[in-house]
Structure formats: C-alpha cells, structure tokens
Design a protein around this motif. Structure first.
Motif, PDB file in Angstrom:
ATOM      1  N   PHE A  81       0.823  -1.210   0.000  1.00 56.29           N
ATOM      2  CA  PHE A  81       0.000   0.000   0.000  1.00 56.29           C
ATOM      3  C   PHE A  81       0.858   1.261   0.000  1.00 56.29           C
ATOM      4  N   SER A  82       1.804   1.340   0.933  1.00 55.95           N
ATOM      5  CA  SER A  82       2.608   2.556   1.074  1.00 55.95           C
ATOM      6  C   SER A  82       3.558   2.770  -0.090  1.00 55.95           C
ATOM      7  N   SER A  83       4.149   1.691  -0.609  1.00 55.31           N
ATOM      8  CA  SER A  83       5.118   1.846  -1.694  1.00 55.31           C
ATOM      9  C   SER A  83       4.446   2.318  -2.977  1.00 55.31           C
ATOM     10  N   ILE A  84       3.265   1.782  -3.267  1.00 54.35           N
ATOM     11  CA  ILE A  84       2.547   2.231  -4.459  1.00 54.35           C
ATOM     12  C   ILE A  84       2.069   3.665  -4.290  1.00 54.35           C
ATOM     13  N   TYR A  85       1.619   4.013  -3.100  1.00 44.68           N
ATOM     14  CA  TYR A  85       1.145   5.375  -2.847  1.00 44.68           C
ATOM     15  C   TYR A  85       2.249   6.406  -3.091  1.00 44.68           C
ATOM     16  N   ILE A  86       3.418   6.186  -2.512  1.00 49.84           N
ATOM     17  CA  ILE A  86       4.485   7.181  -2.667  1.00 49.84           C
ATOM     18  C   ILE A  86       5.047   7.180  -4.091  1.00 49.84           C
ATOM     19  N   ALA A  87       4.953   6.045  -4.792  1.00 44.24           N
ATOM     20  CA  ALA A  87       5.401   6.016  -6.182  1.00 44.24           C
ATOM     21  C   ALA A  87       4.519   6.903  -7.050  1.00 44.24           C
ATOM     22  N   ILE A  88       3.205   6.828  -6.852  1.00 49.34           N
ATOM     23  CA  ILE A  88       2.270   7.671  -7.616  1.00 49.34           C
ATOM     24  C   ILE A  88       2.404   9.129  -7.211  1.00 49.34           C
ATOM     25  N   MET A  89       2.475   9.395  -5.910  1.00 46.88           N
ATOM     26  CA  MET A  89       2.608  10.771  -5.426  1.00 46.88           C
ATOM     27  C   MET A  89       3.925  11.394  -5.865  1.00 46.88           C
ATOM     28  N   GLY A  90       4.940  10.561  -6.026  1.00 49.23           N
ATOM     29  CA  GLY A  90       6.245  11.056  -6.442  1.00 49.23           C
ATOM     30  C   GLY A  90       6.256  11.623  -7.847  1.00 49.23           C
ATOM     31  N   LEU A  91       5.200  11.352  -8.606  1.00 45.56           N
ATOM     32  CA  LEU A  91       5.123  11.899  -9.966  1.00 45.56           C
ATOM     33  C   LEU A  91       4.872  13.403  -9.958  1.00 45.56           C
ATOM     34  N   GLY A  92       4.357  13.917  -8.844  1.00 47.08           N
ATOM     35  CA  GLY A  92       4.147  15.366  -8.742  1.00 47.08           C
ATOM     36  C   GLY A  92       2.726  15.750  -9.106  1.00 47.08           C
ATOM     37  N   SER A  93       2.566  16.623 -10.114  1.00 49.42           N
ATOM     38  CA  SER A  93       1.248  17.102 -10.521  1.00 49.42           C
ATOM     39  C   SER A  93       0.558  16.094 -11.430  1.00 49.42           C
ATOM     40  N   LEU A  94      -0.728  16.342 -11.653  1.00 49.84           N
ATOM     41  CA  LEU A  94      -1.484  15.472 -12.548  1.00 49.84           C
ATOM     42  C   LEU A  94      -0.985  15.589 -13.983  1.00 49.84           C
ATOM     43  N   ASN A  95      -0.504  16.779 -14.351  1.00 51.71           N
ATOM     44  CA  ASN A  95       0.045  16.951 -15.699  1.00 51.71           C
ATOM     45  C   ASN A  95       1.278  16.067 -15.905  1.00 51.71           C
ATOM     46  N   ASP A  96       2.127  16.010 -14.875  1.00 51.14           N
ATOM     47  CA  ASP A  96       3.299  15.135 -14.947  1.00 51.14           C
ATOM     48  C   ASP A  96       2.871  13.673 -15.026  1.00 51.14           C
ATOM     49  N   LEU A  97       1.813  13.350 -14.273  1.00 55.23           N
ATOM     50  CA  LEU A  97       1.313  11.982 -14.284  1.00 55.23           C
ATOM     51  C   LEU A  97       0.814  11.593 -15.668  1.00 55.23           C
ATOM     52  N   LYS A  98       0.177  12.564 -16.350  1.00 53.60           N
ATOM     53  CA  LYS A  98      -0.391  12.284 -17.672  1.00 53.60           C
ATOM     54  C   LYS A  98       0.667  12.213 -18.761  1.00 53.60           C
ATOM     55  N   SER A  99       1.772  12.911 -18.583  1.00 53.89           N
ATOM     56  CA  SER A  99       2.795  12.932 -19.636  1.00 53.89           C
ATOM     57  C   SER A  99       3.883  11.894 -19.382  1.00 53.89           C
ATOM     58  N   ILE A 100       4.951  12.328 -18.768  1.00 57.38           N
ATOM     59  CA  ILE A 100       6.094  11.436 -18.573  1.00 57.38           C
ATOM     60  C   ILE A 100       5.765  10.294 -17.613  1.00 57.38           C
TER      61      ILE A 100
ATOM     62  N   PHE B 282      13.980  11.074 -12.130  1.00 60.54           N
ATOM     63  CA  PHE B 282      12.561  10.751 -12.016  1.00 60.54           C
ATOM     64  C   PHE B 282      12.278   9.281 -12.315  1.00 60.54           C
ATOM     65  N   VAL B 283      12.805   8.792 -13.431  1.00 59.95           N
ATOM     66  CA  VAL B 283      12.442   7.462 -13.929  1.00 59.95           C
ATOM     67  C   VAL B 283      13.068   6.343 -13.098  1.00 59.95           C
ATOM     68  N   LEU B 284      14.357   6.466 -12.764  1.00 56.19           N
ATOM     69  CA  LEU B 284      15.041   5.369 -12.082  1.00 56.19           C
ATOM     70  C   LEU B 284      14.536   5.111 -10.661  1.00 56.19           C
ATOM     71  N   PRO B 285      14.312   6.166  -9.834  1.00 58.14           N
ATOM     72  CA  PRO B 285      13.736   5.881  -8.511  1.00 58.14           C
ATOM     73  C   PRO B 285      12.360   5.232  -8.595  1.00 58.14           C
TER      74      PRO B 285
END
Length: 407
Positions: A56-75, A291-294
């Motif tokens: 639960f925690s590892s997936i949560y911080i991985a998604i949150m680590g993407l930053g904004s929703l725009n970042d999530l949608k692109s890279i 961004f990608v490797l972590p």
C-alpha cells in the motif's frame, strides 16, 4: 554502499550454511526435523505480516512522487506504461517457455494433502474485473486481497493530488515513513532467512527425501534461461524500436549497474550507481534519470515477475495442479500487478510468492523446495530488474528529447 554489500554478502553466506545444515539435519534427524516445522511457519508468517502495509505505502508514494497530474499524464504515464510493458513481456515469455518446456513432475507429500489446490476457481473475465475492485477496503486490508489493495492505493494517491499542498506533503511524509519502517522490518525478517531456510529445508528433506531437491537443476536452468532471453532479446528489441539506438552499445556502456545489482541483490542499493551510470555513461538527462530510475526501483520488476511466474508454474506442476491457459493469464496479470509492490530488497519476492501461492491455492510449504537456489536467482533477477530500469530511462530520455526537437 560498501556496508550494504558486506551485509548482504554475510546474509548470503549464512543462507548457504542454513541450506547445508538443513539438508543434513533432515537426513540425519528426520523426526526432530518434522517437529521443528513451526520455526519455518513463523518465518512465513513474518513475511505475510509485511505484505499489506508495504504494498500500500510503496505504491502510494510512487504515484505521489510523480508530482502534478500533468506530470502523471505525460512522462509519468509513459514511464509506468513502459515499465508495465517490459514486465508483462517478461511474464509472457516465462509462461510461453514453461508451456513449451514444462518442468516439475507431480509429487505427493504425506501430511501435506493438497486440498486447496483442487479449489482453483474457473476463470471468467467478469469475475477477474470484479475481484480487482474492493467493496470494503478495510476487509481487503484485513484479508490481504492484494489486487484490491493495489487498485485502492492508486486511486487514493491520485485523489491525494487534489488536496492542498501542505496536506499532500503531510500524506507523502506519512506514507514515506510507513514505507521506510516496513523496509526496516523487512531487513529484520530477511536476517531470519537462514533460520527459516534451515527449518523449511530440513522439514521438506525429512518429509520428501533428498531426491526432490536434487531435481532443482532443471528449475534453476529454466529461470536463468528466461532471464537471459529477456535481457538479450526482448529489452534490446524495445530499445531499438522506441529509442532508435544501438541497444547493445548502450547496454555495454551501462553494464556497471547490473553488475552491482548482481553483487548486492538489491535494486535500492544499486540506485545511486544506476543514476550516475545512466547520466555519465548512458547519456541520459539528469532530470529524466532522477525521475524514472527511482520510480523503477519500486515498480519495475521484470526479473522478479519472470521468476515468480516460472516458480509458481513449477510448483503447480510439482503439486499436480494443471492450470488452464486462462488461469495462467490471470496468474500473469496478478504477477505484473504484485511485482509493483515488491520491495527493492534481497529475497523480498518471497513475500509475493506467499501471496500468489495462497491465491492459487497451493501450499506455501513448497517455497522450501525452491529457496535452496533462491539467493543465486535473486542476484540474477535483480540484475535484470536494474537492466530494465536502464532501458526504460533511455527510451523516455530519447522520446522526450525528440519531442523537444520537433517543437
């Protein structure tokens, strides 16, 4: 870094001793070996204990680590999509090879009747989709329903991005702390591996005899073959297609990172090396590597996914359970999803092995049969995990640079 390598090397040595003494103890003192099974069961219980909060925690911080929703949608989407693609290809390769060259003769163990194995539910697409969606997340957490927990954690992380910045930081700090605490506990449990291995191996030897264990050479060869094919065929092909570069030259340039991964059997310990090598020798932009490797250290587990698939199919053959093609597809989907939550630590895949065996209905005691060579395979699959990370970061880097040039 040196201290981590030394620590993991010590653990590897102790595991080898645990295997040797476990075999001898099971042969020489079979009655005592059968009575001490509870020690191995305690070890497996500790592994189960870590699964839910860690995933639960590892997936949560991985998604949150993407930053904004725009970042999530692109890279972010490109990165996750590529990671899932490489993992899915590794699983498909493992399924294909295990069907073409099936290994593992059915065995029966007195005292281990495979009641659960006969309860494999028939596959339906509707049932699969519904099984992914939790109706009560607290029940899912209590029952350890991994797919439902993964779906909820992803949605929860996306919803958290809509919170005020301060609350986002608070939530991220909390789950980062949870993850770090779980990883610390995982390190403690991993230190118990030699004892757990001794108990499980000695029990299986006493119950089944040494002949079954000697048959593991086919399993070892099968796993390594699948990992090598993925490393020298599948991943280079993706590099050539998407990045449009000479894949073998790039992989040669960044070979230091997979070698480090093989030595430490830890993606986390290798991450600083991977980032430096990708930037200095691989020509990857610093912001892309950062961004990608972590993210890959958390969600990219090609080697682990391939290993889990081969291992579970091998165990099903040993237990005399014939999984249909759709059952294997469902297994593949489960492995791809669960591999996202595998901690970047040595032998952490044993945690997911327990989950998958329970889900399929196979006895977890069979872990003892394959743990004898797990440390060797752990190093090999971790090396492939890191290689996949380096392939994906190069593809993302080339795509982003090409996009900027076109603009």
């Amino acid at each position: 870094m040196i201290q981590k390598i030394k620590k993991y090397s010590t653990t590897n040595t102790l595991v080898i001793f645990g295997i040797i003494f476990g075999v001898l103890f099971g042969i020489l003192f079979p009655e005592l070996a059968l009575k001490q099974q509870v020690i191995g069961q305690i070890f497996i219980s500790f592994l189960k204990m870590l699964v839910v909060p860690l995933v639960f925690s590892s997936i949560y911080i991985a998604i949150m680590g993407l930053g904004s929703l725009n970042d999530l949608k692109s890279i972010g989407l490109k990165t996750i999509g590529l990671y899932l693609l490489t993992t899915a290809l590794a699983v498909l390769l493992a399924i294909a090879v295990m069907n073409l060259v099936p290994i593992g003769e059915p065995t029966s163990v007195e005292g281990l009747e495979y009641v659960k194995a006969s309860q494999v539910a028939p596959f339906t697409f509707e049932a699969m989709i519904l099984s992914f969606i939790p109706t009560n997340i607290f029940n899912s957490l209590a029952d350890g329903s991994m797919m439902q927990i993964i779906v909820f954690s992803i949605l929860f992380a996306i919803a958290s991005m809509h919170l005020h910045v301060k609350r986002q930081e608070l939530m991220l700090d909390f789950f980062t702390a949870v993850t770090n605490a779980m990883l610390t506990m995982a390190e403690w449990v991993i230190k118990l591996t030699p004892i757990g291995v001794f108990s499980l191996i000695s029990y299986v030897i006493a119950e089944q005899g040494v002949d079954v264990v000697l048959g593991l050479w086919k399993y070892l060869l099968m796993v390594i073959s699948v990992l090598l094919i993925h490393a020298v065929v599948t991943l280079p092909a993706l590099l050539a297609i998407f990045a449009k570069i000479n894949p073998f030259k790039y992989l040669s340039d960044v070979r230091e990172a997979p070698i480090m991964a093989f030595s430490t059997a830890s993606s986390a310990a290798t991450l600083p090396v991977s980032m430096r090598i990708a930037e200095e020798d691989g020509g990857v932009d610093e912001k892309h590597a950062s961004f990608v490797l972590p993210l890959g250290a958390t969600v990219s587990m090609d080697g682990t996914a391939a290993y889990l698939t081969v291992a579970v199919l091998y165990i099903s053959h040993l237990a005399g359970v014939d999984l249909s093609l759709m059952d294997q597809v469902l297994l593949g989907v489960t492995v791809v999803a669960l591999s996202v939550g595998v901690a970047a630590l040595p032998s952490a895949s044993l945690v997911m092995m327990v989950v998958i065996l329970n889900q399929i209905g196979l006895p977890v005691e069979y872990i003892a049969l394959i743990v004898a060579v797990d440390r060797i395979l752990d190093m090999a699959r971790t090396s492939l995990n890191v290689t996949s990370d380096l392939v994906v970061v190069k593809i993302i880097d080339q795509i982003q640079k090409t996009t900027i040039k076109e603009k």
